[in-house]
Motif scaffolding. Structure first.
Motif, PDB file in Angstrom:
ATOM      1  N   ALA A   5       0.981  -1.185   0.120  1.00  0.00           N
ATOM      2  CA  ALA A   5       0.147  -0.012  -0.021  1.00  0.00           C
ATOM      3  C   ALA A   5       0.736   1.255   0.133  1.00  0.00           C
ATOM      4  O   ALA A   5       0.602   2.267  -0.737  1.00  0.00           O
ATOM      5  CB  ALA A   5      -1.024  -0.182   1.407  1.00  0.00           C
ATOM      6  N   GLY A   6       1.925   1.201   0.822  1.00  0.00           N
ATOM      7  CA  GLY A   6       2.630   2.535   0.896  1.00  0.00           C
ATOM      8  C   GLY A   6       3.455   2.813  -0.387  1.00  0.00           C
ATOM      9  O   GLY A   6       3.424   3.979  -0.901  1.00  0.00           O
ATOM     10  N   ALA A   7       4.074   1.816  -0.996  1.00  0.00           N
ATOM     11  CA  ALA A   7       4.645   2.027  -2.592  1.00  0.00           C
ATOM     12  C   ALA A   7       3.724   2.052  -3.534  1.00  0.00           C
ATOM     13  O   ALA A   7       4.002   2.969  -4.291  1.00  0.00           O
ATOM     14  CB  ALA A   7       5.451   0.503  -2.591  1.00  0.00           C
ATOM     15  N   ALA A   8       2.641   1.544  -3.477  1.00  0.00           N
ATOM     16  CA  ALA A   8       1.508   1.653  -4.545  1.00  0.00           C
ATOM     17  C   ALA A   8       0.822   3.188  -4.509  1.00  0.00           C
ATOM     18  O   ALA A   8       0.580   3.916  -5.387  1.00  0.00           O
ATOM     19  CB  ALA A   8       0.445   0.753  -4.356  1.00  0.00           C
ATOM     20  N   LEU A   9       0.988   3.892  -3.260  1.00  0.00           N
ATOM     21  CA  LEU A   9       0.358   5.074  -3.107  1.00  0.00           C
ATOM     22  C   LEU A   9       1.375   6.191  -3.101  1.00  0.00           C
ATOM     23  O   LEU A   9       1.399   7.344  -3.089  1.00  0.00           O
ATOM     24  CB  LEU A   9      -0.293   5.215  -1.933  1.00  0.00           C
ATOM     25  CG  LEU A   9      -1.699   4.331  -1.808  1.00  0.00           C
ATOM     26  CD1 LEU A   9      -2.093   4.368  -0.123  1.00  0.00           C
ATOM     27  CD2 LEU A   9      -2.777   4.626  -2.756  1.00  0.00           C
ATOM     28  N   GLY A  10       2.643   5.628  -3.257  1.00  0.00           N
ATOM     29  CA  GLY A  10       3.793   6.638  -3.336  1.00  0.00           C
ATOM     30  C   GLY A  10       4.553   7.183  -2.259  1.00  0.00           C
ATOM     31  O   GLY A  10       5.176   8.067  -2.107  1.00  0.00           O
ATOM     32  N   PHE A  11       4.079   6.806  -1.036  1.00  0.00           N
ATOM     33  CA  PHE A  11       4.816   7.031   0.212  1.00  0.00           C
ATOM     34  C   PHE A  11       6.178   6.583   0.487  1.00  0.00           C
ATOM     35  O   PHE A  11       6.845   7.037   1.254  1.00  0.00           O
ATOM     36  CB  PHE A  11       3.968   6.657   1.531  1.00  0.00           C
ATOM     37  CG  PHE A  11       2.384   7.172   1.226  1.00  0.00           C
ATOM     38  CD1 PHE A  11       2.354   8.632   1.323  1.00  0.00           C
ATOM     39  CD2 PHE A  11       1.251   6.692   1.504  1.00  0.00           C
ATOM     40  CE1 PHE A  11       0.930   9.346   1.258  1.00  0.00           C
ATOM     41  CE2 PHE A  11       0.129   7.345   1.180  1.00  0.00           C
ATOM     42  CZ  PHE A  11      -0.112   8.442   1.303  1.00  0.00           C
ATOM     43  N   VAL A  12       6.422   5.245   0.176  1.00  0.00           N
ATOM     44  CA  VAL A  12       7.628   4.571   0.122  1.00  0.00           C
ATOM     45  C   VAL A  12       8.006   3.849  -0.955  1.00  0.00           C
ATOM     46  O   VAL A  12       7.324   3.842  -1.819  1.00  0.00           O
ATOM     47  CB  VAL A  12       7.560   3.678   1.451  1.00  0.00           C
ATOM     48  CG1 VAL A  12       7.467   4.288   2.777  1.00  0.00           C
ATOM     49  CG2 VAL A  12       6.447   2.601   1.186  1.00  0.00           C
ATOM     50  N   GLY A  13       9.347   3.547  -1.057  1.00  0.00           N
ATOM     51  CA  GLY A  13       9.787   3.036  -2.456  1.00  0.00           C
ATOM     52  C   GLY A  13      11.139   2.346  -2.359  1.00  0.00           C
ATOM     53  O   GLY A  13      11.866   3.135  -1.438  1.00  0.00           O
ATOM     54  N   LEU A  14      11.428   1.525  -3.019  1.00  0.00           N
ATOM     55  CA  LEU A  14      12.747   0.944  -3.134  1.00  0.00           C
ATOM     56  C   LEU A  14      13.153   0.523  -4.448  1.00  0.00           C
ATOM     57  O   LEU A  14      12.304   0.298  -5.166  1.00  0.00           O
ATOM     58  CB  LEU A  14      13.001  -0.303  -2.120  1.00  0.00           C
ATOM     59  CG  LEU A  14      13.008  -0.277  -0.413  1.00  0.00           C
ATOM     60  CD1 LEU A  14      13.003  -1.550   0.130  1.00  0.00           C
ATOM     61  CD2 LEU A  14      14.393   0.657  -0.097  1.00  0.00           C
ATOM     62  N   PRO A  15      14.279   0.729  -5.010  1.00  0.00           N
ATOM     63  CA  PRO A  15      14.502   0.283  -6.414  1.00  0.00           C
ATOM     64  C   PRO A  15      14.419  -1.228  -6.653  1.00  0.00           C
ATOM     65  O   PRO A  15      14.691  -2.092  -5.831  1.00  0.00           O
ATOM     66  CB  PRO A  15      16.178   0.489  -6.498  1.00  0.00           C
ATOM     67  CG  PRO A  15      16.538   1.537  -5.470  1.00  0.00           C
ATOM     68  CD  PRO A  15      15.596   1.108  -4.242  1.00  0.00           C
ATOM     69  N   GLY A  16      13.704  -1.514  -7.630  1.00  0.00           N
ATOM     70  CA  GLY A  16      13.375  -2.744  -8.138  1.00  0.00           C
ATOM     71  C   GLY A  16      14.380  -3.864  -8.006  1.00  0.00           C
ATOM     72  O   GLY A  16      14.150  -4.980  -7.509  1.00  0.00           O
ATOM     73  N   GLY A  17      15.580  -3.602  -8.516  1.00  0.00           N
ATOM     74  CA  GLY A  17      16.769  -4.483  -8.703  1.00  0.00           C
ATOM     75  C   GLY A  17      17.205  -5.016  -7.277  1.00  0.00           C
ATOM     76  O   GLY A  17      17.003  -6.431  -7.275  1.00  0.00           O
ATOM     77  N   PRO A  18      17.352  -4.225  -6.216  1.00  0.00           N
ATOM     78  CA  PRO A  18      17.855  -4.592  -4.986  1.00  0.00           C
ATOM     79  C   PRO A  18      16.689  -5.438  -4.463  1.00  0.00           C
ATOM     80  O   PRO A  18      16.909  -6.479  -3.549  1.00  0.00           O
ATOM     81  CB  PRO A  18      18.199  -3.269  -4.270  1.00  0.00           C
ATOM     82  CG  PRO A  18      18.917  -2.470  -5.300  1.00  0.00           C
ATOM     83  CD  PRO A  18      17.678  -2.729  -6.510  1.00  0.00           C
ATOM     84  N   VAL A  19      15.369  -5.069  -4.483  1.00  0.00           N
ATOM     85  CA  VAL A  19      14.468  -5.654  -3.847  1.00  0.00           C
ATOM     86  C   VAL A  19      14.204  -7.128  -4.534  1.00  0.00           C
ATOM     87  O   VAL A  19      14.000  -8.125  -3.656  1.00  0.00           O
ATOM     88  CB  VAL A  19      13.193  -5.073  -4.041  1.00  0.00           C
ATOM     89  CG1 VAL A  19      11.806  -5.997  -3.590  1.00  0.00           C
ATOM     90  CG2 VAL A  19      13.081  -3.889  -3.251  1.00  0.00           C
ATOM     91  N   GLU A  20      14.450  -7.412  -5.609  1.00  0.00           N
ATOM     92  CA  GLU A  20      14.249  -8.649  -6.333  1.00  0.00           C
ATOM     93  C   GLU A  20      15.224  -9.696  -5.660  1.00  0.00           C
ATOM     94  O   GLU A  20      15.102 -10.722  -5.482  1.00  0.00           O
ATOM     95  CB  GLU A  20      14.232  -8.766  -7.854  1.00  0.00           C
ATOM     96  CG  GLU A  20      12.948  -7.849  -8.572  1.00  0.00           C
ATOM     97  CD  GLU A  20      11.883  -8.406  -8.106  1.00  0.00           C
ATOM     98  OE1 GLU A  20      11.523  -9.838  -7.954  1.00  0.00           O
ATOM     99  OE2 GLU A  20      10.770  -7.745  -7.701  1.00  0.00           O
ATOM    100  N   ALA A  21      16.659  -8.881  -5.557  1.00  0.00           N
ATOM    101  CA  ALA A  21      17.706  -9.680  -5.203  1.00  0.00           C
ATOM    102  C   ALA A  21      17.582 -10.342  -3.677  1.00  0.00           C
ATOM    103  O   ALA A  21      17.886 -11.220  -3.297  1.00  0.00           O
ATOM    104  CB  ALA A  21      18.869  -9.244  -5.353  1.00  0.00           C
ATOM    105  N   LEU A  22      16.972  -9.305  -3.034  1.00  0.00           N
ATOM    106  CA  LEU A  22      16.717  -9.805  -1.528  1.00  0.00           C
ATOM    107  C   LEU A  22      15.694 -10.713  -1.423  1.00  0.00           C
ATOM    108  O   LEU A  22      15.827 -11.490  -0.399  1.00  0.00           O
ATOM    109  CB  LEU A  22      16.274  -8.297  -0.737  1.00  0.00           C
ATOM    110  CG  LEU A  22      17.850  -7.516  -0.480  1.00  0.00           C
ATOM    111  CD1 LEU A  22      17.177  -6.121   0.137  1.00  0.00           C
ATOM    112  CD2 LEU A  22      18.645  -8.057   0.126  1.00  0.00           C
TER     113      LEU A  22
END
Length: 331
Positions: free
Chosen positions: A193-210
């Motif tokens: 919800a936070g990411a979809a609404l633009g409140f928080v975010g992380l780069p996609g590459g590192p997220v997928e690796a983690l």
């Protein structure tokens, strides 16, 4: 012989998962977005299992619309990709849009975004490859569409799915697994919800690796717990819901990346997020039930085979996670 069959049944999801796109929504995607009055941008993506022999047909537009200029149709990442411009005389509300070429279990999410009305989401299937654009989008339409997408995403998003399977193999207790899975859902709901609404975010590459690393971690914990049955249970086995919650926060960013790629309907964002999350939870509970039933069947038919089955499945899950980790780091 029975335990060999059981091993292959447990390994089957891993064998299928290895070459698969780990976090890809299976449905095709079609977007009609009005960029200026009467002028529309059309883009579509239609996944395939084998490259098409002929140039696939484009979407069939509402009867008051026509393509203008050349259509750009190509293939990439196991999908047909297309883009075009179109002109429409009058509103598209009440008109029909369809996609030829949907076969088998294929389906397609359609997003209609006019300038003077809220965006809406429709769903096409091989059995019903056309849909009418609503004059006034209904919330129930959004709930149904995104509920199905949530179920499909957990069943087709193999990295999230393998995490849930590994969690079941680690705990092997129905009530505890459901508590842990619910903690996982609660956590990824927050970050989604936070990411979809633009409140928080992380780069996609590192997220997928983690996320891949989280799968390796759980696979290692299963093997560690099995090799140390006489000692003190690991922290993960004692408090699986805490581990599931912490990793769920991370997986939520992965869900958000997939959901953002297809968009959320304006005016019904909360309903879409809620339905998507409920769909994900329903898909998780289905997978948990299947895996627990499989473990119970093995335990009843050949209890001595249970430990080697879990060992081999854990090695397969861990190797798949390692493959994804390397692939995502060097990509």
């Amino acid at each position: 012989m029975r335990w060999l069959i059981a091993v292959w049944l447990m390994l089957l999801p891993v064998i299928i998962a290895a070459p698969a796109q780990a976090d890809e929504l299976r449905p095709g995607y079609l977007e009609l977005a009005e960029i200026r009055a009467g002028e529309w941008s059309v883009g579509w993506k239609l996944p395939y299992t084998a490259p098409p022999a002929d140039t696939p047909l484009p979407p069939v537009l509402p009867d008051n619309c026509a393509y203008s200029g050349a259509l750009k149709i190509g293939t990439a990442a196991a999908a047909v990709l297309g883009s075009a411009q179109a002109r429409c005389t009058g509103p598209v509300a009440g008109k029909t849009v369809s996609m030829p070429g949907l076969i088998g279990q294929a389906d397609m999410l359609v997003r209609i975004a006019p300038l003077d009305a809220p965006a809406q989401a429709l769903r096409l299937t091989a059995a019903k490859p056309d849909a009418q654009i609503a004059r006034q989008p209904a919330t129930v339409q959004v709930l149904q569409t995104y509920l199905v997408l949530g179920v499909e995403h957990i069943l087709a998003g193999w990295d999230h799915l393998l995490f849930v399977i590994a969690l079941v193999l680690l705990v092997q207790n129905g009530r505890t697994v459901i508590v842990a899975a619910t903690a996982f859902t609660a956590a990824h709901s927050l970050t989604l919800a936070g990411a979809a609404l633009g409140f928080v975010g992380l780069p996609g590459g590192p997220v997928e690796a983690l996320i891949a690393l989280s799968i390796i971690f759980l696979a290692a914990e299963i093997l560690r717990s099995a090799d140390d049955t006489a000692g003190t249970p690991t922290l993960t086995r004692r408090f699986p819901w805490i581990v599931a919650f912490l990793f769920g926060l991370l997986h939520g960013f992965g869900f958000a990346g997939a959901l953002t790629s297809i968009g959320l309907p304006e005016g019904d964002i909360v309903a879409a997020l809620l339905a998507f999350n409920v769909g994900v939870e329903a898909g998780q509970l289905l997978v948990i039930a299947v895996v627990l039933a499989g473990l119970a069947a093995i335990r009843a038919a050949a209890s001595a085979a249970l430990e080697p089955v879990v060992h081999i499945a854990s090695y397969g899950i861990g190797m798949t996670g390692a493959y994804w980790l390397i692939d995502r780091v060097i990509a």
